[in-house]
Design an enzyme around this catalytic site. Structure first.
Site, PDB file in Angstrom:
ATOM      1  N   SER A 292       0.863  -1.192   0.000  1.00  0.00           N
ATOM      2  CA  SER A 292       0.000   0.000   0.000  1.00  0.00           C
ATOM      3  C   SER A 292       0.892   1.232   0.000  1.00  0.00           C
ATOM      4  O   SER A 292       2.076   1.149   0.345  1.00  0.00           O
ATOM      5  CB  SER A 292      -0.846  -0.001   1.285  1.00  0.00           C
TER       6      SER A 292
ATOM      7  N   TYR B  77      -2.544  -0.729  10.486  1.00  0.00           N
ATOM      8  CA  TYR B  77      -2.658  -1.081   9.062  1.00  0.00           C
ATOM      9  C   TYR B  77      -1.348  -0.790   8.340  1.00  0.00           C
ATOM     10  O   TYR B  77      -0.823  -1.636   7.616  1.00  0.00           O
ATOM     11  CB  TYR B  77      -3.814  -0.303   8.417  1.00  0.00           C
TER      12      TYR B  77
END
Ligand code: NDP
Length: 247
Positions: free
Chosen positions: A144, A157
């Site tokens: 990501s 995350y």
């Protein structure tokens, strides 16, 4: 064992039931690759498989929970025994239940660690011996933009995505020669990912943040680019993000 046409790769995709995984499956099938689809929602996988076949593509599915190493091993082993090889594993399954650390959502922290980190490691454990033995293969690990920058409510995350980045880079350095390793770092992308946010504050913040999202097919195109390079070219990382916004 099935026969494949020249140039056609056997591509396994985890988290293929929605978002980036689904879009990637459709795109790779359009390009002539055979896709093997895994996720927990079997009904969605079945529908996607039928859709790909109806459009002239080649696909199969198997229900899969990436937090279970044995299920991942069987997912890879099943494809290997049916096709005689595994050319690409796209470790894509992920969850993102964002919240501030002070909310102490331990269950959600653990779920992110289990799916986003352990899931990728389970994929590597299952496919690396196969790729070593066949002297070729490619891991495409979906990290990501959160593997490069941290933001409030996204600490855990982002930590999981930093881990995916580090594991991928370590793997690339260890296995170079026969096996390619690609890390894809998407910015905000249209998908069901934000639906895993249970924290009301986090959900609200995400709504504005995600308004610039790019289509999942744009990330699929980056994945397809990395896969379709010649065998001696390893696209080691792609960051693909909206032109607008910060992420
Ligand atoms: P989606 O929520 O649409 O897709 C996530 C996929 O992961 C689903 O297919 C889901 O399927 C699967 N999944 C979740 N848990 C498990 C599990 N335990 N076992 C197997 N599959 C599982 O989101 P995206 O398409 O956006 O997410 C794909 C990847 O992209 C993730 O790794 C995410 O972190 C990453 N990413 C996404 C960004 C975005 O803005 N969308 C930005 C940066 C990275 P099912 O529920 O059927 O199991």
């Amino acid at each position: 064992m099935t026969t494949t046409s020249p140039g056609q790769k056997i591509v396994l995709i985890t988290g293929a039931s929605s978002g980036i995984g689904e879009a990637t499956a459709k795109l790779l099938a359009e390009r002539g690759h055979h896709v093997v689809l895994g996720a927990r929602r079997a009904d969605r996988l079945e529908e996607l498989t039928e859709g790909i076949r109806a459009s002239g593509g080649s696909a199969e599915f198997r229900p899969l929970d990436v937090t279970d190493a044995e299920q991942v091993r069987l997912f890879v082993e099943g494809a290997h025994s049916r096709h005689g090889r595994v050319d690409v594993l796209v470790n894509n399954a992920g969850v993102m239940p964002l919240s501030k650390l002070e909310a102490l959502r331990l269950d959600e922290w653990n779920r992110m660690i289990d799916v986003n980190i352990r899931g990728v490691l389970h994929g590597i454990a299952a496919a690396l011996p196969v790729m070593r033995a066949q002297h070729h293969g490619q891991f495409v690990n979906i990290a990501s933009i959160g593997a490069h920058q941290v933001s409030p409510a996204a600490a855990v995350y982002c930590a999981t995505k930093y881990a995916v980045w580090a594991i991928s880079e370590g793997l690339r350095q260890e296995v170079g020669g026969d096996i390619r390793v690609t890390t894809i770092c998407p910015g905000v992308t249209e998908s069901e990912l934000a639906e895993s946010i249970s924290d009301p504050e986090g959900r609200e913040e995400m709504r504005t943040f995600r308004s610039v999202a790019i289509p999942a097919s744009s990330v699929g195109a980056a994945i397809a680019f990395a896969i379709d390079q010649p065998a001696d070219v390893d696209v080691s990382e792609i960051i693909v993000r909206p032109t607008a916004g910060q992420s």
